[in-house]
Design a protein around this motif. Structure first.
Motif, PDB file in Angstrom:
ATOM      1  N   SER A  49      16.085  13.834  51.161  1.00  0.00           N
ATOM      2  CA  SER A  49      15.578  15.179  51.415  1.00  0.00           C
ATOM      3  C   SER A  49      16.687  16.027  52.035  1.00  0.00           C
ATOM      4  N   TYR A  50      16.517  17.354  51.945  1.00  0.00           N
ATOM      5  CA  TYR A  50      17.543  18.183  52.579  1.00  0.00           C
ATOM      6  C   TYR A  50      17.586  17.972  54.094  1.00  0.00           C
ATOM      7  N   PRO A  51      16.425  17.740  54.793  1.00  0.00           N
ATOM      8  CA  PRO A  51      16.534  17.486  56.239  1.00  0.00           C
ATOM      9  C   PRO A  51      17.321  16.216  56.566  1.00  0.00           C
ATOM     10  N   SER A  52      17.168  15.170  55.762  1.00  0.00           N
ATOM     11  CA  SER A  52      17.911  13.936  56.060  1.00  0.00           C
ATOM     12  C   SER A  52      19.410  14.158  55.882  1.00  0.00           C
ATOM     13  N   ILE A  53      19.782  14.923  54.858  1.00  0.00           N
ATOM     14  CA  ILE A  53      21.205  15.234  54.640  1.00  0.00           C
ATOM     15  C   ILE A  53      21.696  16.176  55.733  1.00  0.00           C
ATOM     16  N   LEU A  54      20.851  17.119  56.130  1.00  0.00           N
ATOM     17  CA  LEU A  54      21.224  18.065  57.185  1.00  0.00           C
ATOM     18  C   LEU A  54      21.515  17.346  58.489  1.00  0.00           C
ATOM     19  N   GLY A  55      20.710  16.332  58.808  1.00  0.00           N
ATOM     20  CA  GLY A  55      20.958  15.570  60.027  1.00  0.00           C
ATOM     21  C   GLY A  55      22.326  14.933  60.034  1.00  0.00           C
ATOM     22  N   ARG A  56      22.714  14.380  58.898  1.00  0.00           N
ATOM     23  CA  ARG A  56      24.047  13.765  58.801  1.00  0.00           C
ATOM     24  C   ARG A  56      25.144  14.826  58.825  1.00  0.00           C
ATOM     25  N   GLU A  57      24.863  15.956  58.213  1.00  0.00           N
ATOM     26  CA  GLU A  57      25.842  17.042  58.150  1.00  0.00           C
ATOM     27  C   GLU A  57      26.140  17.599  59.551  1.00  0.00           C
ATOM     28  N   LEU A  58      25.102  17.778  60.344  1.00  0.00           N
ATOM     29  CA  LEU A  58      25.290  18.346  61.688  1.00  0.00           C
ATOM     30  C   LEU A  58      25.873  17.338  62.669  1.00  0.00           C
ATOM     31  N   GLY A  59      25.454  16.085  62.552  1.00  0.00           N
ATOM     32  CA  GLY A  59      26.029  15.022  63.370  1.00  0.00           C
ATOM     33  C   GLY A  59      25.542  15.013  64.805  1.00  0.00           C
ATOM     34  N   GLU A  60      26.407  14.528  65.681  1.00  0.00           N
ATOM     35  CA  GLU A  60      26.058  14.333  67.090  1.00  0.00           C
ATOM     36  C   GLU A  60      25.706  15.658  67.748  1.00  0.00           C
ATOM     37  N   GLY A  61      24.718  15.608  68.621  1.00  0.00           N
ATOM     38  CA  GLY A  61      24.299  16.807  69.329  1.00  0.00           C
ATOM     39  C   GLY A  61      23.147  17.536  68.672  1.00  0.00           C
ATOM     40  N   TRP A  62      22.680  17.006  67.530  1.00  0.00           N
ATOM     41  CA  TRP A  62      21.575  17.611  66.808  1.00  0.00           C
ATOM     42  C   TRP A  62      20.556  16.530  66.451  1.00  0.00           C
ATOM     43  N   LYS A  63      19.298  16.934  66.349  1.00  0.00           N
ATOM     44  CA  LYS A  63      18.249  16.034  65.880  1.00  0.00           C
ATOM     45  C   LYS A  63      17.389  16.792  64.887  1.00  0.00           C
ATOM     46  N   VAL A  64      17.469  16.389  63.619  1.00  0.00           N
ATOM     47  CA  VAL A  64      16.752  17.086  62.554  1.00  0.00           C
ATOM     48  C   VAL A  64      15.492  16.302  62.202  1.00  0.00           C
ATOM     49  N   LEU A  65      14.361  16.989  62.232  1.00  0.00           N
ATOM     50  CA  LEU A  65      13.069  16.354  61.979  1.00  0.00           C
ATOM     51  C   LEU A  65      12.407  16.963  60.753  1.00  0.00           C
ATOM     52  N   ASN A  66      11.944  16.104  59.863  1.00  0.00           N
ATOM     53  CA  ASN A  66      11.346  16.545  58.613  1.00  0.00           C
ATOM     54  C   ASN A  66       9.826  16.599  58.766  1.00  0.00           C
ATOM     55  N   PHE A  67       9.292  17.817  58.791  1.00  0.00           N
ATOM     56  CA  PHE A  67       7.858  18.000  58.905  1.00  0.00           C
ATOM     57  C   PHE A  67       7.245  18.531  57.604  1.00  0.00           C
ATOM     58  N   GLY A  68       7.937  18.312  56.494  1.00  0.00           N
ATOM     59  CA  GLY A  68       7.411  18.730  55.206  1.00  0.00           C
ATOM     60  C   GLY A  68       6.222  17.872  54.780  1.00  0.00           C
ATOM     61  N   VAL A  69       5.247  18.491  54.118  1.00  0.00           N
ATOM     62  CA  VAL A  69       4.061  17.785  53.626  1.00  0.00           C
ATOM     63  C   VAL A  69       3.757  18.260  52.209  1.00  0.00           C
ATOM     64  N   ASN A  70       3.564  17.320  51.314  1.00  0.00           N
ATOM     65  CA  ASN A  70       3.306  17.638  49.913  1.00  0.00           C
ATOM     66  C   ASN A  70       2.128  18.578  49.722  1.00  0.00           C
ATOM     67  N   SER A  71       2.283  19.503  48.785  1.00  0.00           N
ATOM     68  CA  SER A  71       1.214  20.357  48.269  1.00  0.00           C
ATOM     69  C   SER A  71       0.676  21.382  49.257  1.00  0.00           C
ATOM     70  N   ARG A  72       1.238  21.464  50.437  1.00  0.00           N
ATOM     71  CA  ARG A  72       0.656  22.343  51.460  1.00  0.00           C
ATOM     72  C   ARG A  72       0.987  23.822  51.236  1.00  0.00           C
ATOM     73  N   THR A  73       0.083  24.642  51.753  1.00  0.00           N
ATOM     74  CA  THR A  73       0.200  26.086  51.602  1.00  0.00           C
ATOM     75  C   THR A  73       0.351  26.776  52.955  1.00  0.00           C
ATOM     76  N   ALA A  74       0.870  27.994  52.903  1.00  0.00           N
ATOM     77  CA  ALA A  74       0.890  28.832  54.104  1.00  0.00           C
ATOM     78  C   ALA A  74      -0.493  29.444  54.327  1.00  0.00           C
ATOM     79  N   ARG A  75      -1.176  29.764  53.252  1.00  0.00           N
ATOM     80  CA  ARG A  75      -2.504  30.364  53.367  1.00  0.00           C
ATOM     81  C   ARG A  75      -3.511  29.344  53.886  1.00  0.00           C
ATOM     82  N   ARG A  76      -4.555  29.844  54.461  1.00  0.00           N
ATOM     83  CA  ARG A  76      -5.644  28.981  54.898  1.00  0.00           C
ATOM     84  C   ARG A  76      -6.518  28.632  53.694  1.00  0.00           C
ATOM     85  N   ASN A  77      -7.159  27.469  53.771  1.00  0.00           N
ATOM     86  CA  ASN A  77      -8.016  26.998  52.689  1.00  0.00           C
ATOM     87  C   ASN A  77      -7.265  26.907  51.360  1.00  0.00           C
TER      88      ASN A  77
END
Length: 269
Positions: A49-77
């Motif tokens: 995922s891009y977050p996993s690559i981003l964590g390696r790219e930024l390196g020490e001093g950063w912590k990248v967390l992937n909170f992506g969820v399949n099929s989810r929307t910004a809208r309610r319902n």
């Protein structure tokens, strides 16, 4: 004799004092980056995922967390394109709660692709715009207040109708509102279209929606550059001498996974 025993501690204290005087900056907590979105964030198009690559790219001093969820929307319902039962509102997920609790230095918000599906967009897209604005406000209400980085939803390759998603609505409805929010609120923005479009022939998975490993690496590099820029600005404007920054983003994301693929095994946007 008993009177001499305290003297034995002096060499140990001599070694301990330098550690006690250590610069607090060397022990500063990492900057937490909360990546919020759908399966494009989760990593539905490749092995990284891009977050996993981003964590390696930024390196020490950063912590990248992937909170992506399949099929989810910004809208309610939110609904799936085939109208199967269930509410796909991102706020209904455990990862939403974890993201809010992560004490982020910055939140990367890249969501809206699933809002383009016919059951979600309806005619005007008003439900998407209201839900997206609410998500932004949810993260702005955090203390300390994080940077919110807007990730523009990537191009739908070929225009297609994969899972009900079309470029007509993503490019013509979702993306303009994302840009509008960034402009009106003065948020940093990463134009994922400008990043991926020059490589559109090779940077997508077969479904034409999800960036593959090549595409995710390109996104990670773009987000890394923006985050480093924000970190430099933060260092220039924060009174470190008074210790204001050392603990401002101190807590990590409790039990959030660095790569949160646990929510679903489906590879849908």
């Amino acid at each position: 004799t008993p009177m001499k025993r305290p003297l034995l501690l002096l060499p140990l204290l001599a070694f301990a004092l330098p550690a006690l005087a250590q610069d607090p900056a060397t022990n500063a907590a990492p900057r937490v980056i909360a990546c919020v979105g759908d399966s494009i964030t989760w990593g539905g198009g490749g092995t990284n995922s891009y977050p996993s690559i981003l964590g390696r790219e930024l390196g020490e001093g950063w912590k990248v967390l992937n909170f992506g969820v399949n099929s989810r929307t910004a809208r309610r319902n939110g609904k799936e394109f085939d109208l199967r039962p269930g509410d796909l509102d991102y706020r209904k997920t455990l990862n939403y709660t974890k993201a809010l609790r992560s004490k982020p230095f910055a939140v990367i918000l890249m969501i809206g692709t699933n809002d383009s599906k016919p059951p979600n967009w309806e005619e005007t897209g008003d439900a998407f715009r209201a839900g997206y604005a609410d998500l932004v406000d949810d993260f702005l209400a955090l203390d300390p207040r994080p940077f919110v980085v807007i990730g523009v939803s990537p191009t739908v390759k070929g225009g297609g109708f994969t899972y009900g998603v079309t470029e007509k609505i993503v490019g013509g409805g979702v993306v303009p509102f994302q840009r509008k929010v960034a402009e009106e609120k003065g948020f940093p923005l990463v134009d994922c279209r400008a990043v991926l479009d020059p490589h559109i022939a090779t940077a997508y998975s077969r479904d034409g929606l999800h960036p593959n490993d090549e595409g995710n690496a390109l996104l990670a590099a773009a987000f890394a550059a923006k985050l480093r820029e924000l970190a430099r600005e933060d260092e220039e404007t924060t009174p470190h001498a008074e210790g204001a920054e050392d603990q401002s983003h101190a807590e990590s994301a409790e039990n959030a996974e660095t790569n949160s693929h646990a929510e679903s095994a489906e590879k849908q946007p």
